[in-house]
Design an enzyme around this catalytic site. Sequence first.
Site, PDB file in Angstrom:
ATOM      1  N   ASN A 118      -2.190  16.047   6.727  1.00 31.65           N
ATOM      2  CA  ASN A 118      -1.643  15.188   7.792  1.00 31.65           C
ATOM      3  C   ASN A 118      -0.163  15.503   7.966  1.00 31.65           C
ATOM      4  O   ASN A 118       0.379  16.362   7.277  1.00 31.65           O
ATOM      5  CB  ASN A 118      -1.897  13.709   7.482  1.00 31.65           C
ATOM      6  CG  ASN A 118      -1.231  13.289   6.194  1.00 31.65           C
ATOM      7  OD1 ASN A 118      -0.020  13.313   6.077  1.00 31.65           O
ATOM      8  ND2 ASN A 118      -2.050  12.923   5.207  1.00 31.65           N
ATOM      9  N   PHE A 164       2.012   0.784   1.669  1.00 34.26           N
ATOM     10  CA  PHE A 164       2.382   1.019   3.057  1.00 34.26           C
ATOM     11  C   PHE A 164       1.130   0.888   3.912  1.00 34.26           C
ATOM     12  O   PHE A 164       0.010   1.089   3.423  1.00 34.26           O
ATOM     13  CB  PHE A 164       2.964   2.432   3.224  1.00 34.26           C
ATOM     14  CG  PHE A 164       4.459   2.466   3.109  1.00 34.26           C
ATOM     15  CD1 PHE A 164       5.072   2.291   1.881  1.00 34.26           C
ATOM     16  CD2 PHE A 164       5.257   2.643   4.230  1.00 34.26           C
ATOM     17  CE1 PHE A 164       6.451   2.301   1.767  1.00 34.26           C
ATOM     18  CE2 PHE A 164       6.639   2.663   4.132  1.00 34.26           C
ATOM     19  CZ  PHE A 164       7.239   2.492   2.909  1.00 34.26           C
ATOM     20  N   LYS A 194      -4.960  -5.277   3.960  1.00 33.69           N
ATOM     21  CA  LYS A 194      -4.616  -4.355   2.859  1.00 33.69           C
ATOM     22  C   LYS A 194      -3.808  -5.079   1.785  1.00 33.69           C
ATOM     23  O   LYS A 194      -4.020  -4.889   0.588  1.00 33.69           O
ATOM     24  CB  LYS A 194      -3.820  -3.148   3.399  1.00 33.69           C
ATOM     25  CG  LYS A 194      -4.702  -2.181   4.166  1.00 33.69           C
ATOM     26  CD  LYS A 194      -3.945  -1.017   4.780  1.00 33.69           C
ATOM     27  CE  LYS A 194      -4.900  -0.190   5.643  1.00 33.69           C
ATOM     28  NZ  LYS A 194      -4.260   0.785   6.495  1.00 33.69           N
TER      29      LYS A 194
HETATM   30  O1  PMT Z   1       6.501  11.196   5.135  1.00 32.11           O
HETATM   31  P1  PMT Z   1       7.116  10.790   6.473  1.00 32.11           P
HETATM   32  O2  PMT Z   1       7.003  11.886   7.496  1.00 32.11           O
HETATM   33  O3  PMT Z   1       8.530  10.275   6.324  1.00 32.11           O
HETATM   34  O4  PMT Z   1       6.230   9.587   7.059  1.00 32.11           O
HETATM   35  C1  PMT Z   1       6.153   8.403   6.349  1.00 32.11           C
HETATM   36  C2  PMT Z   1       4.778   7.727   6.503  1.00 32.11           C
HETATM   37  C3  PMT Z   1       4.579   7.336   7.955  1.00 32.11           C
HETATM   38  C4  PMT Z   1       3.670   8.672   6.057  1.00 32.11           C
HETATM   39  C5  PMT Z   1       4.795   6.491   5.550  1.00 32.11           C
HETATM   40  O5  PMT Z   1       5.823   5.600   5.914  1.00 32.11           O
HETATM   41  C6  PMT Z   1       3.471   5.754   5.520  1.00 32.11           C
HETATM   42  O6  PMT Z   1       3.136   4.955   6.386  1.00 32.11           O
HETATM   43  N1  PMT Z   1       2.662   6.007   4.463  1.00 32.11           N
HETATM   44  C7  PMT Z   1       1.315   5.458   4.302  1.00 32.11           C
HETATM   45  C8  PMT Z   1       0.345   6.246   5.134  1.00 32.11           C
HETATM   46  C9  PMT Z   1      -1.097   5.827   4.908  1.00 32.11           C
HETATM   47  O7  PMT Z   1      -1.844   6.540   4.349  1.00 32.11           O
HETATM   48  O8  PMT Z   1      -1.358   4.599   5.290  1.00 32.11           O
HETATM   49  P2  PMT Z   1      -2.794   3.878   5.079  1.00 32.11           P
HETATM   50  O9  PMT Z   1      -2.661   2.630   5.880  1.00 32.11           O
HETATM   51  O10 PMT Z   1      -3.897   4.798   5.418  1.00 32.11           O
HETATM   52  O11 PMT Z   1      -2.844   3.585   3.536  1.00 32.11           O
HETATM   53  C10 PMT Z   1      -2.542   2.323   2.993  1.00 32.11           C
HETATM   54  C11 PMT Z   1      -1.921   2.478   1.633  1.00 32.11           C
HETATM   55  O12 PMT Z   1      -2.881   2.950   0.707  1.00 32.11           O
HETATM   56  C12 PMT Z   1      -0.731   3.396   1.516  1.00 32.11           C
HETATM   57  O13 PMT Z   1       0.198   2.808   0.634  1.00 32.11           O
HETATM   58  C13 PMT Z   1      -1.316   4.671   0.925  1.00 32.11           C
HETATM   59  O14 PMT Z   1      -0.343   5.361   0.142  1.00 32.11           O
HETATM   60  C14 PMT Z   1      -2.420   4.108   0.047  1.00 32.11           C
HETATM   61  N2  PMT Z   1      -3.584   4.972  -0.145  1.00 32.11           N
HETATM   62  C15 PMT Z   1      -4.365   5.315   0.907  1.00 32.11           C
HETATM   63  C16 PMT Z   1      -5.498   6.068   0.693  1.00 32.11           C
HETATM   64  C17 PMT Z   1      -5.809   6.475  -0.619  1.00 32.11           C
HETATM   65  N3  PMT Z   1      -6.871   7.228  -0.852  1.00 32.11           N
HETATM   66  N4  PMT Z   1      -5.014   6.130  -1.631  1.00 32.11           N
HETATM   67  C18 PMT Z   1      -3.904   5.387  -1.415  1.00 32.11           C
HETATM   68  O15 PMT Z   1      -3.181   5.074  -2.362  1.00 32.11           O
END
Ligand code: PMT
Length: 402
Positions: free
Chosen positions: A210, A325, A339
């Site tokens: 991504n 996040f 979440k």
């Molecule tokens: O790196 P940059 O270009 O500066 O951009 C930053 C960002 C936009 C990537 C960052 O600020 C951000 O939003 N990160 C989380 C992205 C994400 O995967 O969001 P999500 O809503 O899908 O996941 C929710 C949370 O679960 C996140 O904390 C993620 O780290 C975590 N996760 C998700 C999937 C997984 N298999 N394991 C996880 O731990």
Amino acid sequence: MLKGKRIILGISGGIAAYKSLILIRLFIKAGAQLRVVTTENALWFVTRVSLESLSQNKIYDKVFGPENDYTTEHISLTDWGDCFIVAPATANIIGKLANGIADDALSTSLIAFNKKIFMAPAMNVKMFDHFSVQRNIQWLKDNNIQIIEPNEGYLACGYEAKGRMEEPESIFNAIENYFSSENKVLAEKKILITAGPTHEAIDPVRYIGNQSSGKMGFAIAAELAKRGAEVILIAGPVQQQTPQGHIKRIDVTSALEMYNAAMDVFPTADAAILNAAVADFRPETASNRKIKKSDNNLQLSLVKNPDILATLGNMKKKNQILVGFALETDNELENARVKLSQKNLDFIVLNSLNDRGAGFGGDSNKITILDNNNAVLKFELKSKTEVAADITDKLVACFSND
Ligand code: PMT
């Protein structure tokens, strides 16, 4: 030290209110953001025009009234502030806070405020020594309200005795000391942070990935290290330099590697902030030879990756703080709330791809923090460095409330 700090100054009705004008100037000069809340009586001693000109903001003095944007200003204001200082604090406002009375703008705001409160009493010595005032002050001290003791000296009523409000410079120093000791909160803390994308191999040259650059996560790591924390930065494949300070960087490529590294580190960490954009799925098998081009379509079978954040949420001990996040494109607040609760988080940082300048790649972000006490803090579009400071402030507040 106070740059960017959000300070609420409460002014109640006493002659020492004129000194609060100097206090406002000191805060503004130091780069703090200021909102002023007054009682009705305070405005007999200082004018609205002086307060609004110096603080560069509208004052809040009435719970109800046509000039209010809405009638829950005491809630939005208190969500906004990092600390609250009442100077001067009369016997009346001290008594109201000590006894849970909320009947005007200042007393409702104080009762709605769940972060650090300072009070600088100012009154005649007979009032100050009265058993009811002393009892109320003691009760406030017992409940973590910091009382900035009044001085002895000339009082407006002609007495030479204790009751003069402490000088604005000393009140300012007390607030500055509070924020500098707040910085020390992180000094003995080990904090895990994940950053960047993960790459899920299809074959030796191709992967599922991504657009995460790692900028946001690295900015948080930099801010945490700047404030003295020991940082373990688990980074996906990114082009970022490791920031200065006490940072151990663990480079990983895939979600499974990130999961294993996080599982190793988390049991001994005081907090974890999971900022990485982890791939939710990976190819069931990665070919160890480059897949040849063919005329047929290629079918990939994808299997689920472990959810690192949810796993840490299940493991979390009482004294650990877990921050996630949420990167959303629709139903942002609702999805973030789900979440927050399903993954057992202390707070979640929402960034939406619908906000211009927010999210992947760039140097700015626009966030909303939702916490497990139902508070919602919305921030303007800011640089990722400033956003990292806002997130760190929230983490510090969580440690301080523990
Ligand atoms: O790196 P940059 O270009 O500066 O951009 C930053 C960002 C936009 C990537 C960052 O600020 C951000 O939003 N990160 C989380 C992205 C994400 O995967 O969001 P999500 O809503 O899908 O996941 C929710 C949370 O679960 C996140 O904390 C993620 O780290 C975590 N996760 C998700 C999937 C997984 N298999 N394991 C996880 O731990």
